[in-house]
Design a protein around this motif. Structure first.
Motif, PDB file in Angstrom:
ATOM      1  N   GLN A   1       0.804  -1.218   0.000  1.00 57.67           N
ATOM      2  CA  GLN A   1       0.000   0.000   0.000  1.00 57.67           C
ATOM      3  C   GLN A   1       0.841   1.274   0.000  1.00 57.67           C
ATOM      4  OE1 GLN A   1      -3.144  -0.631  -0.352  1.00 57.67           O
ATOM      5  NE2 GLN A   1      -2.983  -2.811   0.098  1.00 57.67           N
TER       6      GLN A   1
ATOM      7  N   LEU B   1      -6.994   8.762  -5.015  1.00 58.42           N
ATOM      8  CA  LEU B   1      -7.805   8.131  -3.972  1.00 58.42           C
ATOM      9  C   LEU B   1      -8.866   7.213  -4.579  1.00 58.42           C
ATOM     10  CD1 LEU B   1      -8.240  11.232  -1.641  1.00 58.42           C
ATOM     11  CD2 LEU B   1      -7.029   9.119  -1.054  1.00 58.42           C
TER      12      LEU B   1
ATOM     13  N   VAL C   1     -11.037   3.973  -2.707  1.00 63.96           N
ATOM     14  CA  VAL C   1     -11.617   4.683  -1.580  1.00 63.96           C
ATOM     15  C   VAL C   1     -13.100   4.952  -1.818  1.00 63.96           C
ATOM     16  CG1 VAL C   1     -11.615   6.902  -0.339  1.00 63.96           C
ATOM     17  CG2 VAL C   1      -9.462   5.730  -0.821  1.00 63.96           C
TER      18      VAL C   1
ATOM     19  N   ALA D   1     -13.485  10.183  -1.317  1.00 60.48           N
ATOM     20  CA  ALA D   1     -12.341  10.864  -1.936  1.00 60.48           C
ATOM     21  C   ALA D   1     -12.576  12.367  -2.006  1.00 60.48           C
ATOM     22  CB  ALA D   1     -12.086  10.293  -3.327  1.00 60.48           C
TER      23      ALA D   1
ATOM     24  N   LEU E   1      -7.278  10.370   6.525  1.00 61.50           N
ATOM     25  CA  LEU E   1      -7.477   8.940   6.241  1.00 61.50           C
ATOM     26  C   LEU E   1      -8.070   8.240   7.459  1.00 61.50           C
ATOM     27  CD1 LEU E   1      -4.207   8.105   4.262  1.00 61.50           C
ATOM     28  CD2 LEU E   1      -6.530   8.191   3.340  1.00 61.50           C
TER      29      LEU E   1
ATOM     30  N   GLN F   1     -11.792   8.949   7.870  1.00 61.71           N
ATOM     31  CA  GLN F   1     -12.646   8.196   6.948  1.00 61.71           C
ATOM     32  C   GLN F   1     -12.727   6.718   7.331  1.00 61.71           C
ATOM     33  OE1 GLN F   1     -14.644   9.277   4.520  1.00 61.71           O
ATOM     34  NE2 GLN F   1     -14.076  11.380   5.038  1.00 61.71           N
TER      35      GLN F   1
ATOM     36  N   LYS G   1      -6.161  -2.730  -3.140  1.00 58.39           N
ATOM     37  CA  LYS G   1      -5.968  -1.302  -2.909  1.00 58.39           C
ATOM     38  C   LYS G   1      -6.599  -0.950  -1.583  1.00 58.39           C
ATOM     39  CE  LYS G   1      -6.044  -0.801  -7.886  1.00 58.39           C
ATOM     40  NZ  LYS G   1      -6.850  -0.463  -9.057  1.00 58.39           N
TER      41      LYS G   1
ATOM     42  N   GLY H   1      -7.822   1.477  -0.094  1.00 54.38           N
ATOM     43  CA  GLY H   1      -9.011   2.289   0.065  1.00 54.38           C
ATOM     44  C   GLY H   1     -10.282   1.486   0.206  1.00 54.38           C
TER      45      GLY H   1
END
Length: 379
Positions: free
Chosen positions: A90, A118, A123, A128, A158, A161, A338, A340
């Protein structure tokens, strides 16, 4: 004399054969063996519920392998120990964002690039945009930022979220009345449910809990054997039924045995099912209802393959409609996944990611720690 013995043998055989034919003619059917009850697979040396078989040919004891029960590491600090794998897989996301944010002056194109980065990391569009809007506001207020300030600012966004305050602990302790905690593991085919079930058993045994596994994936012949192997390695008993038997019945027996054995936790491995197959999804609801005739289901863990990204959202929504999902296990997060997706799946389902799989090893499943996760990305 020899002819006399041969004559007696032939006479006996004819009498036995005639008796069998007579019984068939009277009953009109062949007697069938009764269905096999669920089998409890126990680690070596703890006994078995199956009838003893006929003695086998003598084999020297020193060539019969006796599996050694392993002592897995505890859950505490697992994600910290696996941070290097997260950083490798990542790190590009964090490095890319930090590189853009550290530029002398950020144009609209730069902010669009951050948003695209993002979204590409799975994400999701709405999170994003929220991250970018907040970063733009802070940058306008604070002006020129040092690299450390940029990193701190991005880390805060981050984390916000991902939700550091979401309840991520698993309910694994016995209830007040003495019944074990019950965990159902669900998901589509190929996400790694049985492996996740086995690895979760290792996590709990490492924390000192007594675990019983229920092999309710009765449609895949190898599933019960695979689960029995996981149980054998850490000393967890496995309750399973004949191939093709009713999954709800096996789950019921597993919980029943867990109560009788004073287990702390019973983990039920269910069959993989396509989210488009209504009958299979209904069956999943039936398994849960049957279990709850004896004990409440404390956790329903949905196993998602992190490499599927946004494509897994549809599957997740359908499972959430059938059973009350309480947490998510993201597998293969160390590969091409990924990061996100952690944000996206939580936002979609409204439930936290509780477990992450970070490799093929038996101890590569870890409780999800948001701060360790974000720090690995930004490192």
């Amino acid at each position: 004399m020899e002819y006399l013995i041969l004559g007696i043998v032939l006479l006996v055989l004819s009498v036995v054969g005639g008796s069998v034919m007579f019984l068939r003619s009277r009953t009109g059917r062949t007697l069938e063996a009764p269905p096999r009850p669920p089998v409890i697979t126990r680690p070596s040396g703890t006994g078995t519920d199956e009838a003893p078989s006929a003695p086998a040919e003598h084999v020297p004891a020193d060539v019969i392998p006796v599996p050694e029960i392993e002592v897995p590491p505890p859950s505490a600090g697992r994600l910290q120990r696996l941070r290097a794998r997260l950083a490798r897989s990542q790190g590009a996301l964090g490095q890319g964002l930090l590189a853009i944010l550290s530029r002398d002056s950020l144009t609209d194109d730069d902010w669009d690039e951050i948003e695209d980065t993002l979204i590409t990391a799975d994400v999701g569009v709405t999170p994003a945009r929220m991250i970018v809007d907040e970063l733009r506001t802070q940058q306008k207020v604070l002006g020129k930022l040092s690299p450390e300030q940029v990193k701190t600012m991005l880390r805060e966004q981050l984390l916000a979220q991902i939700g550091p305050d979401l309840p991520r602990g698993l309910h694994v302790q016995r209830k007040a009345g003495g019944a074990p905690a019950v965990i159902m593991v669900v998901g589509v085919n190929g996400t790694g449910k049985t492996t996740t079930t086995g690895k979760l058993a290792r996590v709990l045994v490492g924390d000192g809990l007594k675990v019983v596994l229920g092999a309710a994936d009765t449609f895949r012949a190898a599933a019960a054997e695979q689960l029995a192997t996981w149980g054998e390695r850490v000393g967890a008993e496995v309750v399973r039924g004949p191939e093709g038997s009713d999954p709800a019945s096996v789950a019921f027996e597993a919980v029943k045995h867990g109560i009788a054995a004073d287990a702390d936790t019973v983990i039920i491995d269910t069959a993989g099912r396509l989210h488009t197959k209504t009958g299979l999804m209904d069956e999943l609801g039936k398994v849960k209802r049957v279990i709850e005739k004896q004990a409440a289901v404390d956790e329903v863990i949905l196993v998602l393959d992190a490499t599927t990204g946004q494509n897994g959202m549809t599957q997740a929504r359908v499972f959430a409609e059938v059973v009350n999902i309480t947490g998510i296990a993201l597998t293969k997060l160390d590969g091409t996944a990924k990061g996100g997706i952690v944000i996206a799946v939580q936002r979609e389902l409204g439930v936290p990611v509780k477990l992450v799989g970070l490799g093929e090893g038996p101890d590569d499943l870890a409780p999800f720690d948001p701060e360790a996760f974000v720090d690995a990305i930004l490192d």
